[in-house]
Design a protein around this motif. Structure first.
Motif, PDB file in Angstrom:
ATOM      1  N   GLN A 223       7.628 -17.705  20.372  1.00 23.60           N
ATOM      2  CA  GLN A 223       9.124 -18.854  20.893  1.00 23.60           C
ATOM      3  C   GLN A 223       9.683 -18.773  22.293  1.00 23.60           C
ATOM      4  OE1 GLN A 223      11.634 -18.770  18.336  1.00 23.60           O
ATOM      5  NE2 GLN A 223      10.846 -19.390  16.245  1.00 23.60           N
ATOM      6  N   PRO A 224      10.156 -20.348  23.187  1.00 23.79           N
ATOM      7  CA  PRO A 224      10.715 -19.648  24.182  1.00 23.79           C
ATOM      8  C   PRO A 224      11.917 -18.867  24.185  1.00 23.79           C
ATOM      9  CG  PRO A 224      10.371 -21.960  23.731  1.00 23.79           C
ATOM     10  CD  PRO A 224      10.261 -21.300  22.448  1.00 23.79           C
ATOM     11  N   GLY A 225      11.477 -18.032  24.914  1.00 23.85           N
ATOM     12  CA  GLY A 225      12.115 -16.539  25.339  1.00 23.85           C
ATOM     13  C   GLY A 225      11.618 -15.292  25.180  1.00 23.85           C
ATOM     14  N   ASP A 226      10.442 -15.733  24.286  1.00 24.01           N
ATOM     15  CA  ASP A 226       9.913 -14.967  24.219  1.00 24.01           C
ATOM     16  C   ASP A 226       9.083 -13.902  25.177  1.00 24.01           C
ATOM     17  OD1 ASP A 226      10.016 -15.029  21.263  1.00 24.01           O
ATOM     18  OD2 ASP A 226       8.084 -15.819  20.825  1.00 24.01           O
ATOM     19  N   ILE A 227       8.459 -12.302  24.189  1.00 34.52           N
ATOM     20  CA  ILE A 227       8.350 -11.597  25.640  1.00 34.52           C
ATOM     21  C   ILE A 227       6.807 -11.337  25.858  1.00 34.52           C
ATOM     22  CG2 ILE A 227       8.164  -9.421  26.996  1.00 34.52           C
ATOM     23  CD1 ILE A 227      10.750  -8.993  26.588  1.00 34.52           C
ATOM     24  N   LEU A 228       5.658 -11.695  26.823  1.00 35.74           N
ATOM     25  CA  LEU A 228       4.896 -11.784  26.298  1.00 35.74           C
ATOM     26  C   LEU A 228       4.475 -10.760  27.284  1.00 35.74           C
ATOM     27  CD1 LEU A 228       3.251 -15.559  27.542  1.00 35.74           C
ATOM     28  CD2 LEU A 228       4.093 -14.274  25.208  1.00 35.74           C
ATOM     29  N   TYR A 229       3.159 -10.233  26.522  1.00 32.40           N
ATOM     30  CA  TYR A 229       3.154  -8.158  27.728  1.00 32.40           C
ATOM     31  C   TYR A 229       1.781  -7.945  27.712  1.00 32.40           C
ATOM     32  CZ  TYR A 229       2.037  -5.663  22.446  1.00 32.40           C
ATOM     33  OH  TYR A 229       1.398  -6.310  21.695  1.00 32.40           O
ATOM     34  N   TRP A 230       0.623  -7.689  28.677  1.00 34.76           N
ATOM     35  CA  TRP A 230      -0.550  -7.175  29.073  1.00 34.76           C
ATOM     36  C   TRP A 230      -0.501  -5.831  28.245  1.00 34.76           C
ATOM     37  CZ3 TRP A 230       2.059 -10.918  30.758  1.00 34.76           C
ATOM     38  CH2 TRP A 230       1.464 -12.287  30.834  1.00 34.76           C
ATOM     39  N   GLY A 231      -1.680  -5.869  27.953  1.00 27.97           N
ATOM     40  CA  GLY A 231      -1.886  -3.626  27.584  1.00 27.97           C
ATOM     41  C   GLY A 231      -1.484  -4.112  26.384  1.00 27.97           C
ATOM     42  N   SER A 232      -1.443  -2.402  25.813  1.00 30.14           N
ATOM     43  CA  SER A 232      -1.042  -2.767  24.621  1.00 30.14           C
ATOM     44  C   SER A 232       0.374  -2.375  24.616  1.00 30.14           C
ATOM     45  CB  SER A 232      -1.514  -1.022  24.377  1.00 30.14           C
ATOM     46  OG  SER A 232      -0.583   0.587  24.575  1.00 30.14           O
ATOM     47  N   ARG A 233       1.082  -2.882  23.343  1.00 35.56           N
ATOM     48  CA  ARG A 233       2.644  -3.004  23.573  1.00 35.56           C
ATOM     49  C   ARG A 233       3.331  -1.833  24.067  1.00 35.56           C
ATOM     50  NH1 ARG A 233       5.818  -4.308  17.551  1.00 35.56           N
ATOM     51  NH2 ARG A 233       7.975  -4.201  18.913  1.00 35.56           N
ATOM     52  N   SER A 234       3.165  -0.026  23.596  1.00 33.33           N
ATOM     53  CA  SER A 234       3.416   0.868  23.969  1.00 33.33           C
ATOM     54  C   SER A 234       2.881   1.214  25.559  1.00 33.33           C
ATOM     55  CB  SER A 234       3.835   2.135  23.204  1.00 33.33           C
ATOM     56  OG  SER A 234       2.608   2.327  23.285  1.00 33.33           O
ATOM     57  N   GLY A 235       2.188   0.425  25.706  1.00 31.04           N
ATOM     58  CA  GLY A 235       1.820   0.866  27.298  1.00 31.04           C
ATOM     59  C   GLY A 235       1.357  -0.536  27.638  1.00 31.04           C
ATOM     60  N   SER A 236       1.833  -1.277  27.973  1.00 29.86           N
ATOM     61  CA  SER A 236       2.131  -2.547  28.702  1.00 29.86           C
ATOM     62  C   SER A 236       2.041  -2.173  30.077  1.00 29.86           C
ATOM     63  CB  SER A 236       3.233  -3.435  28.149  1.00 29.86           C
ATOM     64  OG  SER A 236       4.300  -3.091  28.444  1.00 29.86           O
ATOM     65  N   TYR A 237       1.452  -3.077  31.557  1.00 27.63           N
ATOM     66  CA  TYR A 237       1.089  -2.895  32.074  1.00 27.63           C
ATOM     67  C   TYR A 237       1.712  -3.849  33.020  1.00 27.63           C
ATOM     68  CZ  TYR A 237      -2.746  -5.327  32.635  1.00 27.63           C
ATOM     69  OH  TYR A 237      -3.797  -6.305  32.064  1.00 27.63           O
ATOM     70  N   HIS A 238       1.851  -5.110  32.385  1.00 31.41           N
ATOM     71  CA  HIS A 238       3.078  -6.496  32.862  1.00 31.41           C
ATOM     72  C   HIS A 238       3.596  -7.454  32.029  1.00 31.41           C
ATOM     73  CE1 HIS A 238       3.339  -9.558  36.044  1.00 31.41           C
ATOM     74  NE2 HIS A 238       2.215 -10.007  34.787  1.00 31.41           N
ATOM     75  N   VAL A 239       4.844  -7.757  31.976  1.00 30.30           N
ATOM     76  CA  VAL A 239       5.527  -8.418  31.367  1.00 30.30           C
ATOM     77  C   VAL A 239       5.841  -9.935  31.551  1.00 30.30           C
ATOM     78  CG1 VAL A 239       6.372  -6.525  30.005  1.00 30.30           C
ATOM     79  CG2 VAL A 239       7.507  -7.124  31.653  1.00 30.30           C
ATOM     80  N   ALA A 240       5.864 -10.887  30.594  1.00 30.40           N
ATOM     81  CA  ALA A 240       6.231 -12.433  31.958  1.00 30.40           C
ATOM     82  C   ALA A 240       7.172 -13.038  30.306  1.00 30.40           C
ATOM     83  CB  ALA A 240       5.424 -12.746  32.090  1.00 30.40           C
ATOM     84  N   ILE A 241       7.417 -13.952  30.627  1.00 28.93           N
ATOM     85  CA  ILE A 241       8.958 -14.608  29.523  1.00 28.93           C
ATOM     86  C   ILE A 241       8.239 -16.111  29.367  1.00 28.93           C
ATOM     87  CG2 ILE A 241      10.743 -15.770  29.436  1.00 28.93           C
ATOM     88  CD1 ILE A 241      11.999 -14.033  30.874  1.00 28.93           C
TER      89      ILE A 241
END
Length: 275
Positions: A223-241
């Protein structure tokens, strides 16, 4: 007892050779003076006596001592000058060696940092490739009749999500700077944090903490506004919206800055929902 025992001797004491030589010199000087005076004047003139002062042994000793002292001072000063010059040359040589060593160390550190950066980029590319592969396998095994909100172009953000999406899109074109928190330059987590602040939500500063918030959601149910992440959830190295329509906005990297991209351009590893 001899009959001559009490008779004093009339023999004159012997004079030393040095005393005799001194007296002879003085006598000679006086006779020379008289002879000169007699030869220069007329026969009936009165004799003129001129006394020539001879240098004394004491004055010669003083002059000799002064000369020796001056020579010693000159030698001492020359030795001091040579010592100072040697110290200065040694200091210059040491400074040159230290500078050369410092430069070599700086070059070594720069090469090590460059190599580490290259390894980090390689790990990031490998992680993204693995995430894409996993997602493709998951998508191919899912029900073909299911619909994906990520593929829908009709999604419209509402409420707090609309404020988050609007803020994120307003920053498109801004520069990417590591540690940036706005207003004209951002890093990935700095942009996400500022966007959620528009909805009154305070998020942690770093990406790994942000992706650990909220509830995990499937990439097929975004859904719009969710946070996307790259890597593992607790060890992500990048995020976006996620902004809807299968797209996201993020501060990508120094070469692109803040951009809006399709999920297919760089498929995220997962997503979380805060709102």
């Amino acid at each position: 007892m001899s009959h001559t025992a009490h008779i004093p001797s009339h023999r004159k004491p012997r004079r030393s050779a040095s005393k005799l030589a001194l007296r002879a010199g003085v006598a000679g000087g006086v006779l020379s003076t008289i002879a000169v005076a007699g030869a220069a004047g007329p026969a009936n003139a009165e004799p003129v006596t001129e006394t020539i002062e001879m240098p004394t042994l004491g004055s010669l000793d003083i002059d000799l001592a002064s000369a020796v002292s001056a020579s010693a001072e000159a030698s001492q000063q020359e030795a001091l000058d040579l010592s100072l010059q040697a110290q200065e040359n040694a200091a210059i040589e040491k400074a040159a060696k230290d500078a050369k060593k410092a430069k070599a160390e700086a070059d070594r550190k720069a090469e090590a940092e460059k190599a580490e950066k290259a390894r980090a980029e390689a790990r990031e590319r490998a992680s993204r490739t693995q995430a894409r592969t996993s997602l493709s396998a998951s998508s191919s095994s899912s029900d073909s009749g299911s619909s994906s909100s990520a593929d829908s172009s009709s999604q419209v953000a509402t409420g707090s999500a609309a404020a988050i999406v609007a803020f994120a899109r307003a920053q498109i074109g801004d520069a990417y700077i590591s540690g940036g928190t706005g207003p004209n330059s951002w890093d990935c987590s700095g942009l996400v944090q500022a966007a959620y602040r528009q909805a009154g939500v305070d998020l942690p500063r770093i990406s790994s903490s942000q992706s650990s918030m909220g509830t995990s959601v499937s990439l097929s149910n975004l859904q719009p506004g969710d946070i996307l992440y790259w890597g593992s959830r607790s060890g992500s190295y990048h995020v976006a919206i996620y902004v809807g329509g299968g797209k996201y906005v993020g501060a990508q990297n120094p070469s692109t800055g803040v951009v809006e991209r399709s999920l297919d351009w760089d498929m995220p590893s997962g997503a979380v929902r805060i709102l």
